[in-house]
Design a protein around this motif. Structure first.
Motif, PDB file in Angstrom:
ATOM      1  N   ASN A   1       0.852  -1.188   0.000  1.00  0.00           N
ATOM      2  CA  ASN A   1       0.000   0.000   0.000  1.00  0.00           C
ATOM      3  C   ASN A   1       0.884   1.232   0.000  1.00  0.00           C
ATOM      4  O   ASN A   1       2.102   1.138   0.130  1.00  0.00           O
ATOM      5  N   SER A   2       0.299   2.391  -0.144  1.00  0.00           N
ATOM      6  CA  SER A   2       1.081   3.620  -0.315  1.00  0.00           C
ATOM      7  C   SER A   2       1.880   3.994   0.920  1.00  0.00           C
ATOM      8  O   SER A   2       2.838   4.760   0.829  1.00  0.00           O
ATOM      9  N   VAL A   3       1.512   3.467   2.078  1.00  0.00           N
ATOM     10  CA  VAL A   3       2.288   3.717   3.298  1.00  0.00           C
ATOM     11  C   VAL A   3       3.369   2.661   3.470  1.00  0.00           C
ATOM     12  O   VAL A   3       4.524   2.969   3.760  1.00  0.00           O
ATOM     13  N   ALA A   4       2.998   1.420   3.261  1.00  0.00           N
ATOM     14  CA  ALA A   4       3.947   0.316   3.472  1.00  0.00           C
ATOM     15  C   ALA A   4       5.033   0.307   2.416  1.00  0.00           C
ATOM     16  O   ALA A   4       6.211   0.074   2.717  1.00  0.00           O
ATOM     17  N   THR A   5       4.653   0.527   1.160  1.00  0.00           N
ATOM     18  CA  THR A   5       5.628   0.517   0.064  1.00  0.00           C
ATOM     19  C   THR A   5       5.404   1.750  -0.802  1.00  0.00           C
ATOM     20  O   THR A   5       4.712   1.686  -1.822  1.00  0.00           O
ATOM     21  N   PRO A   6       5.966   2.909  -0.393  1.00  0.00           N
ATOM     22  CA  PRO A   6       5.760   4.151  -1.161  1.00  0.00           C
ATOM     23  C   PRO A   6       6.229   4.049  -2.605  1.00  0.00           C
ATOM     24  O   PRO A   6       5.666   4.682  -3.487  1.00  0.00           O
ATOM     25  N   THR A   7       7.263   3.256  -2.845  1.00  0.00           N
ATOM     26  CA  THR A   7       7.746   3.019  -4.208  1.00  0.00           C
ATOM     27  C   THR A   7       7.823   1.523  -4.449  1.00  0.00           C
ATOM     28  O   THR A   7       7.933   0.745  -3.493  1.00  0.00           O
TER      29      THR A   7
ATOM     30  N   SER B   1      10.646  -0.170  -2.663  1.00  0.00           N
ATOM     31  CA  SER B   1      10.790   0.058  -1.221  1.00  0.00           C
ATOM     32  C   SER B   1      10.542  -1.227  -0.448  1.00  0.00           C
ATOM     33  O   SER B   1       9.665  -2.008  -0.807  1.00  0.00           O
ATOM     34  N   PRO B   2      11.307  -1.453   0.627  1.00  0.00           N
ATOM     35  CA  PRO B   2      10.982  -2.580   1.504  1.00  0.00           C
ATOM     36  C   PRO B   2       9.679  -2.283   2.240  1.00  0.00           C
ATOM     37  O   PRO B   2       9.363  -1.122   2.527  1.00  0.00           O
ATOM     38  N   CYS B   3       8.938  -3.307   2.543  1.00  0.00           N
ATOM     39  CA  CYS B   3       7.647  -3.124   3.218  1.00  0.00           C
ATOM     40  C   CYS B   3       7.851  -2.576   4.626  1.00  0.00           C
ATOM     41  O   CYS B   3       8.642  -3.118   5.401  1.00  0.00           O
ATOM     42  N   ARG B   4       7.125  -1.498   4.963  1.00  0.00           N
ATOM     43  CA  ARG B   4       7.256  -0.862   6.272  1.00  0.00           C
ATOM     44  C   ARG B   4       6.251  -1.398   7.286  1.00  0.00           C
ATOM     45  O   ARG B   4       6.316  -1.045   8.466  1.00  0.00           O
TER      46      ARG B   4
ATOM     47  N   GLU C   1       4.159 -10.701   5.048  1.00  0.00           N
ATOM     48  CA  GLU C   1       5.011 -11.595   4.253  1.00  0.00           C
ATOM     49  C   GLU C   1       6.435 -11.606   4.800  1.00  0.00           C
ATOM     50  O   GLU C   1       7.056 -12.667   4.887  1.00  0.00           O
ATOM     51  N   ASP C   2       6.964 -10.445   5.166  1.00  0.00           N
ATOM     52  CA  ASP C   2       8.348 -10.355   5.659  1.00  0.00           C
ATOM     53  C   ASP C   2       8.359 -10.496   7.176  1.00  0.00           C
ATOM     54  O   ASP C   2       8.596  -9.545   7.922  1.00  0.00           O
ATOM     55  N   LYS C   3       8.100 -11.719   7.638  1.00  0.00           N
ATOM     56  CA  LYS C   3       8.058 -11.953   9.075  1.00  0.00           C
ATOM     57  C   LYS C   3       9.439 -11.803   9.719  1.00  0.00           C
ATOM     58  O   LYS C   3       9.544 -11.472  10.900  1.00  0.00           O
ATOM     59  N   ASP C   4      10.485 -12.040   8.948  1.00  0.00           N
ATOM     60  CA  ASP C   4      11.826 -11.851   9.504  1.00  0.00           C
ATOM     61  C   ASP C   4      12.091 -10.372   9.774  1.00  0.00           C
ATOM     62  O   ASP C   4      12.776 -10.017  10.736  1.00  0.00           O
TER      63      ASP C   4
END
Length: 813
Positions: free
Chosen positions: A441-447, A450-453, A491-494
């Motif tokens: 989404n636009s917050v988690a992945t602005p580009t 980008s890594p997921c926030r 998805e990125d639980k690590d």
């Protein structure tokens, strides 16, 4: 009928005696049935004839020659059974007489002018079948002996009297009038569907007659629906499809989809009731299939078109109605689930865009001067007379972000639960949609790159309600369950594990955990959701904290026994395993310990090395904090209690010796890097604990000759002042360290996966290896193909595996 029975061996006289009784039995005289005396005389006459003829056989007397087919095969009709024994069963002649009589009787039945054929048929059929049952008993002796003997000898054109009667009815009345009969039955059903009053007993009796007429002449005990299916079922289903196709099309032209679905429910209920009343079980399945096809499947697209509107209006009841209808045809549910998934994503995008826009605007208040530790405004509240400005780099509050995700999830989880009865197909659609908008989404992945926030924001959300210093009003609606719901879809639980572990470490070393039990319960739930390995580092961190508490007690005991430790009220050292904690030694924090603090640290190192010979200790001065009493208040007032960092502690202890220092002198006394000293000095000058000369911009603060003088009286309204929270931290550097740690951990994990697979397989194709590694990694993160290829190249370079050809690898190590 004469009162006395005829001679047992005389066929004609016996038949003339019996026939009037048969007419009464079959209803030739209207409602006047056979009386008991007449019934017994008929039975006795038939019995006497069969018995006498069997005792005194005549040549050919036991045969049934020239008897035509009685509704079945006439294959054996010309066979002659003659007796060569002294005893033979009789019955052929009287069986033939009965056969001829039934044909004549059935052919003589005529419809009255005022009645319909259906009424005529049902009336005569009902009376005839009752009479056939009685007549079967009259000929009971012949059935039990002669008929049974003939059939056991292979005769399939000989039947018991009841079956013979039904076959004659089928041949001489039903076959010639089947089309007319079925037309009138279907006409009555149509009238009933049109809410006209009809006699359902006529329909039921007529349809049941078709079942009775389905006789398998080869095996009389075997159920046979050939007549029912051929003459009624196929036509009935065809007419039903025509009727409801026309009705549904007309109804939709004048009504909306919701009204149509209600109409479908009513019609389906009526047809089920109708099928239970007079249809065979064989037809029920095909009737439902026909109804489902014309009422639901043919109009499924119209329902799909309305579905999104119902979702937007949150019409749970109507959605449930649509689901129940479409679930009758499982193949129609897949497009509905896709519509749901699409809509959830759309709603989530709008909600997230809204909080993002809100975060881009912040209140700008008027300038003000204050002393002491600043008190933040209530979240979301703008000061009076403030302006609004747009942030250049928007940052969404973790709680707002996570609760927005949860709001979307809870809303549609209720839809899936209430409207779709937790159908696995729709649970999957919800999960797919949540996994998409939570990670992209636009917050988690602005580009796109980008890594997921979301893992970071979820970790910060968790940190907020696990901190002891958090306000209860701010965290009242935050919970572990909320954390686990979002964690399930990440998805990125690590990445979450790394961010969560770093924040947990800070809570532990700063004694800022609300509850150790709550912390450990969350780790337990994370372990259950993922694996024991996933939480191993966090579990070891708690073990280190407990071990450090034991060490602290040992140090305290020995210090109490050896000498006093003036100035140190409480000393809490934490010994942390280097590989488990997310801290690294920094040369920027090469702190010089104040002399008054050296004794506890020396004693700690002595005790630790006694227990763990050969281990090294590195002091992480950039972590931890201290509390110090400051007698800088007005006379008669209690002293202040300052919360400071380790660097700030050394700065303040220096002012016990003299009241003024230059920046250069403090730098030599404290020993940390210039920029580190500046960041720790700034809160003291900003909140007027130290007077800076000359004053000015932060650049002036770090000049060698800039002087700092401790105030004689600190003017703060609060006795407890926290200077740690105002230290400028290197957020960007910490984020880079976290990213680097995550990348390194992922490389190690992928390496381990590849080696494990290669050990088991020895040789493997490139695509197969990449797919297996990506699948195994899914429990922790979504591995990129390019990263897997890099790790493969690294392992080839380290000679763990080698290329056999362009597309195949072989395990070497």
């Amino acid at each position: 009928m004469s009162a006395s029975c005829p001679t047992g061996s005389d066929l004609n006289s016996t038949w003339l005696f019996v026939q009037p009784g048969l007419e009464f039995i079959l209803g030739s005289h209207g409602d006047q049935g056979v009386n008991s005396k007449m019934y017994m005389n008929c039975y006795t006459a038939i019995y006497n004839y069969c018995v006498n003829k069997s005792r005194h056989p005549t040549p050919g007397g036991g045969s049934l020659s020239g008897l035509g087919s009685s509704g079945g095969s006439d294959k054996s009709g010309s066979q002659a059974y003659s007796s060569t024994n002294s005893y033979s069963l009789a019955g052929a002649e009287i069986y033939r007489k009965l056969d001829d009589y039934l044909i004549q009787y059935i052919s003589s039945l005529k419809k009255e002018d005022q009645e319909s054929f259906l009424e005529f048929y049902v009336k005569k059929w009902t009376r005839f079948t009752i009479g056939a049952g009685y007549m079967n008993n009259v000929f009971d002796y012949m059935n039990r002996y002669w008929v049974q003997k003939e059939r056991s000898d292979g005769r399939r054109d000989v039947f018991d009297v009841n079956t013979l009667s039904l076959l004659k009815w089928k041949t001489h009345l039903f076959n010639a009038n089947a089309k007319k009969l079925i037309e009138e039955v279907l006409e009555q059903i149509t009238k009933q569907r049109n809410n006209e009053i009809v006699d359902t007993s006529l329909i039921s009796s007529a349809i049941k007659s078709l079942v009775f007429l389905g006789i398998d002449v080869q095996d009389l005990k075997k159920p046979n629906l050939v007549v029912y299916i051929k003459h009624f079922e196929n036509i009935f289903l065809e007419k039903t499809a025509e009727y409801y196709t026309k009705e549904s099309n007309q109804f939709l032209e004048q009504h909306n989809v919701v009204d149509y679905m209600k109409k479908c429910e009513v019609r389906l209920g009526e047809e089920v009731s109708r099928s239970n009343n007079y249809l065979e079980d064989h037809t029920k399945k095909y009737l439902l299939e026909t109804l489902n096809k014309v009422l639901i499947e043919d109009h499924a697209q119209i329902m799909y078109n309305q579905f999104l509107d119902l979702l937007e209006q949150y019409q749970i009841g109507h959605i449930q109605r649509m689901y129940k209808l479409l679930s009758r045809i499982p193949s129609t549910l897949e497009p509905l689930a896709k519509c749901l998934e699409y809509h959830i994503k759309e709603v989530a995008v709008k909600e997230i865009e809204e909080i993002k826009r809100a975060a881009e605007v912040e209140p700008v208040g008027e300038a003000s001067s204050a002393t002491g530790t600043p008190t933040p405004a209530a979240p979301g509240a703008a000061p009076a007379g403030s302006l609004l400005r747009r942030k250049p780099n928007p940052g969404v509050n973790p709680k707002t972000y996570i609760h927005t995700l949860l709001q979307v999830y809870f809303k549609f989880n209720e839809v899936v639960t209430s409207a779709f009865n937790r159908d696995p197909l729709f649970i999957k659609a919800l999960d797919n949609a949540c996994r998409h908008f939570i990670n992209k989404n636009s917050v988690a992945t602005p580009t796109p790159k980008s890594p997921c926030r979301t893992p970071d924001l979820l970790a910060r959300y968790s940190d907020a309600f696990l901190k002891a210093t958090s306000k209860e009003s701010d965290i009242s609606d935050m919970s572990t369950d909320n954390l686990m719901i979002i964690f399930k879809f990440i998805e990125d639980k690590d990445s979450f594990e790394e961010h969560y572990r770093r924040l947990l470490a800070k809570r532990l070393i700063n004694s800022n955990t609300k509850s150790d039990e709550l912390e450990e319960s969350i780790i337990q739930r994370l372990q259950e959701e993922n694996s024991l390995e996933y939480t191993s580092k966090m579990t070891k961190m708690f073990q280190d904290m407990k071990a450090s508490e034991d060490l602290k007690n040992n140090v305290k005991e020995e210090l109490d026994q050896s000498s006093t430790t003036a100035g140190v009220k409480d000393f809490t050292p934490l010994i942390l395993a280097h590989s488990m904690w997310p801290f690294k030694f920094s040369e920027d924090y090469d702190l010089k310990l104040a002399p008054e603090l050296s004794q506890p640290f020396q004693k700690l190192e002595e005790i630790y090395h006694r227990k763990h010979n050969g281990r090294q200790l590195q002091w992480l001065w950039n972590h931890g904090k201290s509390e110090i009493k400051a007698n800088l208040s007005r006379k008669g007032k209690p002293p202040f209690l300052f919360t400071v960092s380790n660097v700030q502690l050394m700065i303040l202890l220096a002012f016990n010796k003299k009241s003024t220092y230059t920046f250069k002198e403090l730098s030599e006394l404290v020993g940390v890097a210039k920029h580190t000293l500046e960041s720790h000095l700034l809160p003291f000058t900003k909140y007027k604990l130290l007077d800076q000369s000359p004053t000015g911009s932060p650049e002036v603060l770090g000049l060698p000759d800039t002087t700092f003088t401790i105030v004689e009286e600190y003017k703060s309204k609060k006795l407890k002042v926290n200077f740690v929270s105002s230290i400028k931290t290197e957020v960007k550097q910490e984020e880079e360290e976290t990213k680097k740690e995550i990348d390194e951990t992922r490389r190690n994990y992928l390496s381990a996966c590849i080696v494990r697979i290669m050990k088991a397989r020895k040789t493997i194709h490139h695509n197969t290896l990449v797919n297996e590694v990506a699948t195994q990694a899914l429990s922790r993160f979504r591995a990129k193909i390019i990263d897997i290829k890099k790790v493969i190249d690294y392992l080839i370079e380290r000679e763990y595996l080698k290329r056999v050809d362009n597309d195949t690898y072989e395990y070497v190590a």
